[in-house]
Enzyme design. Sequence first.
Site, PDB file in Angstrom:
ATOM      1  N   HIS A  68       0.817  -1.208   0.000  1.00  0.00           N
ATOM      2  CA  HIS A  68       0.000   0.000   0.000  1.00  0.00           C
ATOM      3  C   HIS A  68       0.851   1.258   0.000  1.00  0.00           C
ATOM      4  O   HIS A  68       0.488   2.264   0.598  1.00  0.00           O
ATOM      5  CB  HIS A  68      -1.008   0.009   1.170  1.00  0.00           C
ATOM      6  CG  HIS A  68      -0.394  -0.229   2.509  1.00  0.00           C
ATOM      7  ND1 HIS A  68      -0.863   0.354   3.658  1.00  0.00           N
ATOM      8  CD2 HIS A  68       0.638  -0.983   2.900  1.00  0.00           C
ATOM      9  CE1 HIS A  68      -0.146  -0.033   4.700  1.00  0.00           C
ATOM     10  NE2 HIS A  68       0.776  -0.860   4.253  1.00  0.00           N
ATOM     11  N   HIS A  94       0.614   6.455   3.860  1.00  0.00           N
ATOM     12  CA  HIS A  94       0.451   5.387   2.887  1.00  0.00           C
ATOM     13  C   HIS A  94      -0.899   5.527   2.211  1.00  0.00           C
ATOM     14  O   HIS A  94      -1.724   6.357   2.617  1.00  0.00           O
ATOM     15  CB  HIS A  94       0.604   4.008   3.541  1.00  0.00           C
ATOM     16  CG  HIS A  94      -0.388   3.752   4.631  1.00  0.00           C
ATOM     17  ND1 HIS A  94      -0.096   3.965   5.962  1.00  0.00           N
ATOM     18  CD2 HIS A  94      -1.674   3.325   4.606  1.00  0.00           C
ATOM     19  CE1 HIS A  94      -1.153   3.666   6.698  1.00  0.00           C
ATOM     20  NE2 HIS A  94      -2.131   3.281   5.899  1.00  0.00           N
ATOM     21  N   GLU A 106     -11.097   2.933   1.885  1.00  0.00           N
ATOM     22  CA  GLU A 106     -11.380   2.025   2.997  1.00  0.00           C
ATOM     23  C   GLU A 106     -12.630   2.498   3.739  1.00  0.00           C
ATOM     24  O   GLU A 106     -13.607   1.771   3.863  1.00  0.00           O
ATOM     25  CB  GLU A 106     -10.175   1.946   3.933  1.00  0.00           C
ATOM     26  CG  GLU A 106      -8.986   1.273   3.282  1.00  0.00           C
ATOM     27  CD  GLU A 106      -8.098   0.558   4.286  1.00  0.00           C
ATOM     28  OE1 GLU A 106      -7.881  -0.643   4.094  1.00  0.00           O
ATOM     29  OE2 GLU A 106      -7.606   1.196   5.232  1.00  0.00           O
ATOM     30  N   THR A 203      -5.778  -0.454  10.001  1.00  0.00           N
ATOM     31  CA  THR A 203      -6.604  -1.178   9.021  1.00  0.00           C
ATOM     32  C   THR A 203      -5.847  -2.327   8.363  1.00  0.00           C
ATOM     33  O   THR A 203      -6.289  -2.868   7.355  1.00  0.00           O
ATOM     34  CB  THR A 203      -7.144  -0.223   7.932  1.00  0.00           C
ATOM     35  OG1 THR A 203      -6.045   0.327   7.197  1.00  0.00           O
ATOM     36  CG2 THR A 203      -7.982   0.884   8.550  1.00  0.00           C
TER      37      THR A 203
END
Length: 285
Positions: A68, A94, A106, A203
């Site tokens: 990522h 990121h 997300e 996450t």
Amino acid sequence: DWCYQSQFSCDHQCNPNKWDHANSDCDGRYQSPINVVTRKTLLDERLTPFKFTNYQQIFRGFIKNNGHSQVGVPHLSTISGGGLSTTYKAVQFHLHWGNSKGPGSEHTIDGEQYPMEQLHIVHMKHHYTDLSTALADQEGVAVLGFFYEKSNSANRKYDPIITSLRSIKAADGNTSLPPVSLAQLLPPEQNLTSFYRYKGSLTTPGCTEAVVWTLFENTIPLSSDQLRAFFDLKFHDGKPMVDTFRPVQPLNGRQVFRSGATVALTSTALLVAALASALGLSQLN
């Protein structure tokens, strides 16, 4: 031990719904990302504008393809205000993204998923010296999250990032980043007063529940060509690195708060719409 849904196969049976096999914390009750239902958010007058210190500071760093696209940031840049309990210093940023045919943020807002959600800019409390120590504190980490929108024209402020991505297509590739500042990657500071706040987690595994999340309403424009630079990256198995996002997680009773500016913007929009209707201008749209 873990992967994104786009990597799932008969030989590689890992997916974001099974991350608790990689780390038990991923099955916690206060996980991220979430879907923000705006009508259920609560106004919090303590969510005042942020103070961004040294965000204009130019730095040179390295950008790495680790699933990522991660960039380390000197600890000179800090944030305070914004309802935070103390000053937090930047550690890294990121990005997460979808694919050429679908969105990939997300977090979602009222169920809407954006092309990307970037700059998870990760900060830790100013007195900590490393991220692992900060993650032992329930509010040790503060992450600023920004959404992207597709634009007809390129965002030239992102040229250093886009240029570097073309050099790290292979997994674990890394390259030096041209001089850049955090400020140039964000909307103007005066447009960063409208945001949402909740407590959640990282996450990716270990999914540690030690994150104060801030999600800004103002989006960042990127052109289709710029977005494509992300889609050209590769996972370790050579497959396209796409859909690098974790699905939204249950709220489990958590409250999401909004800054006063969010309400003001909404109220202004409603007022303008009402005036336009009253004046018969709505028929011109």
